[in-house]
Scaffold this motif. Sequence first.
Motif, PDB file in Angstrom:
ATOM      1  N   LEU A   1       0.849  -1.181   0.000  1.00 24.13           N
ATOM      2  CA  LEU A   1       0.000   0.000   0.000  1.00 24.13           C
ATOM      3  C   LEU A   1       0.887   1.233   0.000  1.00 24.13           C
ATOM      4  CD1 LEU A   1      -2.673  -0.988   2.681  1.00 24.13           C
ATOM      5  CD2 LEU A   1      -2.819  -1.246   0.202  1.00 24.13           C
ATOM      6  N   ILE A   2       0.576   2.167  -0.876  1.00 20.29           N
ATOM      7  CA  ILE A   2       1.288   3.434  -0.946  1.00 20.29           C
ATOM      8  C   ILE A   2       0.297   4.517  -0.558  1.00 20.29           C
ATOM      9  CG2 ILE A   2       2.545   5.046  -2.430  1.00 20.29           C
ATOM     10  CD1 ILE A   2       3.162   2.541  -4.221  1.00 20.29           C
ATOM     11  N   ASN A   3       0.557   5.175   0.561  1.00 16.61           N
ATOM     12  CA  ASN A   3      -0.380   6.180   1.087  1.00 16.61           C
ATOM     13  C   ASN A   3      -1.797   5.603   1.177  1.00 16.61           C
ATOM     14  OD1 ASN A   3       1.758   8.065   1.172  1.00 16.61           O
ATOM     15  ND2 ASN A   3       1.434   8.528  -0.985  1.00 16.61           N
ATOM     16  N   ASP A   4      -1.888   4.378   1.696  1.00 14.00           N
ATOM     17  CA  ASP A   4      -3.142   3.653   1.920  1.00 14.00           C
ATOM     18  C   ASP A   4      -3.871   3.236   0.646  1.00 14.00           C
ATOM     19  OD1 ASP A   4      -2.835   3.748   4.723  1.00 14.00           O
ATOM     20  OD2 ASP A   4      -3.725   5.749   4.779  1.00 14.00           O
ATOM     21  N   ALA A   5      -3.207   3.299  -0.504  1.00 19.02           N
ATOM     22  CA  ALA A   5      -3.819   2.845  -1.764  1.00 19.02           C
ATOM     23  C   ALA A   5      -3.032   1.652  -2.297  1.00 19.02           C
ATOM     24  CB  ALA A   5      -3.821   3.976  -2.797  1.00 19.02           C
ATOM     25  N   ASP A   6      -3.748   0.685  -2.877  1.00 23.46           N
ATOM     26  CA  ASP A   6      -3.120  -0.500  -3.454  1.00 23.46           C
ATOM     27  C   ASP A   6      -2.142  -0.073  -4.553  1.00 23.46           C
ATOM     28  OD1 ASP A   6      -2.505  -2.876  -4.866  1.00 23.46           O
ATOM     29  OD2 ASP A   6      -4.469  -3.729  -4.408  1.00 23.46           O
ATOM     30  N   TRP A   7      -0.928  -0.576  -4.483  1.00 23.28           N
ATOM     31  CA  TRP A   7       0.082  -0.167  -5.461  1.00 23.28           C
ATOM     32  C   TRP A   7      -0.280  -0.568  -6.883  1.00 23.28           C
ATOM     33  CZ3 TRP A   7       5.312  -3.020  -6.205  1.00 23.28           C
ATOM     34  CH2 TRP A   7       5.119  -4.398  -6.305  1.00 23.28           C
ATOM     35  N   GLU A   8      -1.166  -1.562  -7.048  1.00 21.00           N
ATOM     36  CA  GLU A   8      -1.594  -1.962  -8.392  1.00 21.00           C
ATOM     37  C   GLU A   8      -2.327  -0.825  -9.105  1.00 21.00           C
ATOM     38  OE1 GLU A   8      -3.768  -5.627  -8.103  1.00 21.00           O
ATOM     39  OE2 GLU A   8      -1.997  -6.754  -7.489  1.00 21.00           O
ATOM     40  N   LEU A   9      -2.922   0.074  -8.335  1.00 16.52           N
ATOM     41  CA  LEU A   9      -3.628   1.223  -8.917  1.00 16.52           C
ATOM     42  C   LEU A   9      -2.669   2.365  -9.248  1.00 16.52           C
ATOM     43  CD1 LEU A   9      -6.648   1.308  -6.438  1.00 16.52           C
ATOM     44  CD2 LEU A   9      -6.567   0.261  -8.715  1.00 16.52           C
ATOM     45  N   LEU A  10      -1.435   2.258  -8.758  1.00 13.36           N
ATOM     46  CA  LEU A  10      -0.486   3.373  -8.867  1.00 13.36           C
ATOM     47  C   LEU A  10       0.730   3.078  -9.740  1.00 13.36           C
ATOM     48  CD1 LEU A  10      -0.568   4.368  -5.084  1.00 13.36           C
ATOM     49  CD2 LEU A  10      -1.771   5.490  -6.962  1.00 13.36           C
TER      50      LEU A  10
END
Length: 101
Positions: free
Chosen positions: A70-79
């Motif tokens: 998680l990057i800043n509480d978001a799944d890294w797959e989205l980023l």
Amino acid sequence: MAAPLSVEVEFGGGAELLFDGVKKHQVTLPGQEEPWVIRDLLVWIKKNLLKERPELFIQGDSVRPGILVLINDADWELLGELDYQLQDQDSILFISTLHGG
């Protein structure tokens, strides 16, 4: 040249056991020619933080399957996963979903 970055790296779900049991690490990544991406961070973590059994955390140039990032509480797959460009004050959380039975 990219400036040094200060990021928080956190490990959970048992992954912290590979890092002397320390869950949170405030790290300063040195300046480098290219901007820091997660791929670079994983190499840095392996050299500087990982204390034992790297095969339980790293596989090839990525994290092992079963580790959520998680990057800043978001799944890294989205980023963009390994190609996500790190920003100053980012928070990167690695959670192991690999548990014994």
